[in-house]
Design an enzyme around this catalytic site. Sequence first.
Site, PDB file in Angstrom:
ATOM      1  N   LYS A 186      36.712 -30.160 -42.543  1.00  0.00           N
ATOM      2  CA  LYS A 186      36.450 -30.862 -41.284  1.00  0.00           C
ATOM      3  C   LYS A 186      36.547 -32.384 -41.488  1.00  0.00           C
ATOM      4  CE  LYS A 186      33.529 -27.190 -39.335  1.00  0.00           C
ATOM      5  NZ  LYS A 186      32.239 -26.874 -38.660  1.00  0.00           N
ATOM      6  N   TYR A 198      37.581 -23.379 -30.761  1.00  0.00           N
ATOM      7  CA  TYR A 198      36.145 -23.135 -30.626  1.00  0.00           C
ATOM      8  C   TYR A 198      35.798 -22.525 -29.260  1.00  0.00           C
ATOM      9  CZ  TYR A 198      34.686 -25.379 -35.023  1.00  0.00           C
ATOM     10  OH  TYR A 198      34.455 -25.670 -36.351  1.00  0.00           O
ATOM     11  N   PHE A 232      26.261 -27.600 -27.373  1.00  0.00           N
ATOM     12  CA  PHE A 232      26.868 -28.504 -28.353  1.00  0.00           C
ATOM     13  C   PHE A 232      28.400 -28.507 -28.300  1.00  0.00           C
ATOM     14  CE2 PHE A 232      25.902 -24.464 -30.564  1.00  0.00           C
ATOM     15  CZ  PHE A 232      27.154 -24.104 -31.038  1.00  0.00           C
ATOM     16  N   ARG A 279      33.624 -17.066 -46.618  1.00  0.00           N
ATOM     17  CA  ARG A 279      32.392 -17.365 -45.873  1.00  0.00           C
ATOM     18  C   ARG A 279      31.205 -17.489 -46.835  1.00  0.00           C
ATOM     19  NH1 ARG A 279      32.313 -18.925 -40.439  1.00  0.00           N
ATOM     20  NH2 ARG A 279      30.263 -17.972 -40.296  1.00  0.00           N
ATOM     21  N   THR A 337      25.772 -21.886 -41.918  1.00  0.00           N
ATOM     22  CA  THR A 337      26.175 -22.935 -40.972  1.00  0.00           C
ATOM     23  C   THR A 337      25.290 -24.173 -41.093  1.00  0.00           C
ATOM     24  OG1 THR A 337      26.822 -21.158 -39.479  1.00  0.00           O
ATOM     25  CG2 THR A 337      26.670 -23.363 -38.528  1.00  0.00           C
ATOM     26  N   ARG A 378      28.682 -25.806 -48.366  1.00  0.00           N
ATOM     27  CA  ARG A 378      27.739 -26.469 -47.453  1.00  0.00           C
ATOM     28  C   ARG A 378      26.406 -26.744 -48.141  1.00  0.00           C
ATOM     29  NH1 ARG A 378      29.214 -22.680 -42.244  1.00  0.00           N
ATOM     30  NH2 ARG A 378      30.842 -23.985 -41.323  1.00  0.00           N
ATOM     31  N   ASN A 392      29.276 -30.126 -41.209  1.00  0.00           N
ATOM     32  CA  ASN A 392      29.058 -29.182 -42.305  1.00  0.00           C
ATOM     33  C   ASN A 392      30.317 -28.903 -43.118  1.00  0.00           C
ATOM     34  OD1 ASN A 392      30.299 -27.631 -40.412  1.00  0.00           O
ATOM     35  ND2 ASN A 392      28.582 -26.251 -40.050  1.00  0.00           N
ATOM     36  N   HIS A 433      35.284 -25.351 -42.155  1.00  0.00           N
ATOM     37  CA  HIS A 433      35.335 -24.211 -41.233  1.00  0.00           C
ATOM     38  C   HIS A 433      36.026 -23.053 -41.926  1.00  0.00           C
ATOM     39  CE1 HIS A 433      36.302 -21.546 -37.929  1.00  0.00           C
ATOM     40  NE2 HIS A 433      37.503 -21.476 -38.441  1.00  0.00           N
ATOM     41  N   GLU A 465      43.164 -17.651 -35.435  1.00  0.00           N
ATOM     42  CA  GLU A 465      43.142 -19.050 -35.870  1.00  0.00           C
ATOM     43  C   GLU A 465      44.393 -19.417 -36.674  1.00  0.00           C
ATOM     44  OE1 GLU A 465      39.298 -19.239 -37.793  1.00  0.00           O
ATOM     45  OE2 GLU A 465      38.250 -19.071 -35.874  1.00  0.00           O
TER      46      GLU A 465
HETATM   47  P1  RTP Z   1      32.613 -22.799 -38.179  1.00  0.00           P
HETATM   48  O1  RTP Z   1      33.040 -21.961 -36.999  1.00  0.00           O
HETATM   49  O2  RTP Z   1      32.817 -24.272 -37.941  1.00  0.00           O
HETATM   50  O3  RTP Z   1      33.234 -22.315 -39.449  1.00  0.00           O
HETATM   51  O4  RTP Z   1      31.053 -22.631 -38.406  1.00  0.00           O
HETATM   52  P2  RTP Z   1      30.190 -21.293 -38.373  1.00  0.00           P
HETATM   53  O5  RTP Z   1      31.081 -20.122 -38.109  1.00  0.00           O
HETATM   54  O6  RTP Z   1      29.372 -21.283 -39.603  1.00  0.00           O
HETATM   55  O7  RTP Z   1      29.247 -21.562 -37.143  1.00  0.00           O
HETATM   56  P3  RTP Z   1      29.504 -21.287 -35.591  1.00  0.00           P
HETATM   57  O8  RTP Z   1      28.351 -20.537 -35.072  1.00  0.00           O
HETATM   58  O9  RTP Z   1      30.871 -20.727 -35.354  1.00  0.00           O
HETATM   59  O10 RTP Z   1      29.429 -22.757 -34.986  1.00  0.00           O
HETATM   60  C1  RTP Z   1      30.564 -23.590 -34.999  1.00  0.00           C
HETATM   61  C2  RTP Z   1      30.144 -24.986 -35.366  1.00  0.00           C
HETATM   62  O11 RTP Z   1      29.382 -25.541 -34.309  1.00  0.00           O
HETATM   63  C3  RTP Z   1      28.459 -26.461 -34.821  1.00  0.00           C
HETATM   64  N1  RTP Z   1      27.121 -26.118 -34.361  1.00  0.00           N
HETATM   65  N2  RTP Z   1      26.289 -27.018 -33.914  1.00  0.00           N
HETATM   66  N3  RTP Z   1      24.051 -28.312 -32.779  1.00  0.00           N
HETATM   67  C4  RTP Z   1      23.971 -27.030 -33.084  1.00  0.00           C
HETATM   68  O12 RTP Z   1      22.980 -26.385 -32.951  1.00  0.00           O
HETATM   69  C5  RTP Z   1      25.167 -26.371 -33.597  1.00  0.00           C
HETATM   70  N4  RTP Z   1      25.317 -25.083 -33.841  1.00  0.00           N
HETATM   71  C6  RTP Z   1      26.560 -24.925 -34.321  1.00  0.00           C
HETATM   72  C7  RTP Z   1      28.496 -26.382 -36.329  1.00  0.00           C
HETATM   73  O13 RTP Z   1      29.232 -27.494 -36.827  1.00  0.00           O
HETATM   74  C8  RTP Z   1      29.235 -25.082 -36.591  1.00  0.00           C
HETATM   75  O14 RTP Z   1      29.931 -25.150 -37.799  1.00  0.00           O
HETATM   76 MG    MG Z   2      32.449 -20.030 -36.513  1.00  0.00          MG
END
Ligand code: RTP
Ligand code: MG
Length: 148
Positions: free
Chosen positions: A9, A49, A57, A85, A91, A102, A112, A115, A126
């Site tokens: 990122k 996303y 967010f 993962r 996350t 992370r 973080n 991705h 993707e």
């Molecule tokens: P990613 O998609 O980026 O690989 O991350 P992830 O699967 O671990 O998490 P995901 O639930 O898909 O969330 C995507 C990204 O959104 C941001 N986020 N911010 N402010 C908040 O509470 C919040 N929650 C999620 C994070 O940057 C997360 O990686």
């Molecule tokens: Mg995700």
Amino acid sequence: MEKTFLMVKPDGVQRNLVGEIVARFERKGFKLAGAKLMVIPSTLAEQHYGEHSDKPFFGELVDFITSGPVFAMVWEGEEVIATARQMMGATKPQDAVPGTIRGDFGVTVGKNVIHGSDSPESAEREINLFFNEDQMVDYKKENLAWVY
Ligand code: RTP
Ligand code: MG
């Protein structure tokens, strides 16, 4: 062979972590099938996303991911989706175990570092969003008999 989409990122690129992150997946034994440094257009970020479009967010997430260059990659190998993962960690950096990317480098949930696709369906979606067929390379790792 299974493929996944991984992306350093904008915070990871700014912090000079591209090499560190690529090295972890190389050392693990996975194979790099495609890579490019790019600034994500906001339409692509919104598609990527899309599952989070109704989250509070979402705006922040799209603004951040388009704020500077990312290093987009396709990696290949057995169970690479789930294994990547695990290597990424949780996350939220406070939940991410030391030894994970992370866990070692993440500061806040919004920044973080990396991705990674979370399922075979996400990986296919993707990879197709970010890479054309001619931007990926299909090759075999040589049997390095000349290394001794
Ligand atoms: P990613 O998609 O980026 O690989 O991350 P992830 O699967 O671990 O998490 P995901 O639930 O898909 O969330 C995507 C990204 O959104 C941001 N986020 N911010 N402010 C908040 O509470 C919040 N929650 C999620 C994070 O940057 C997360 O990686
Ligand atoms: Mg995700």
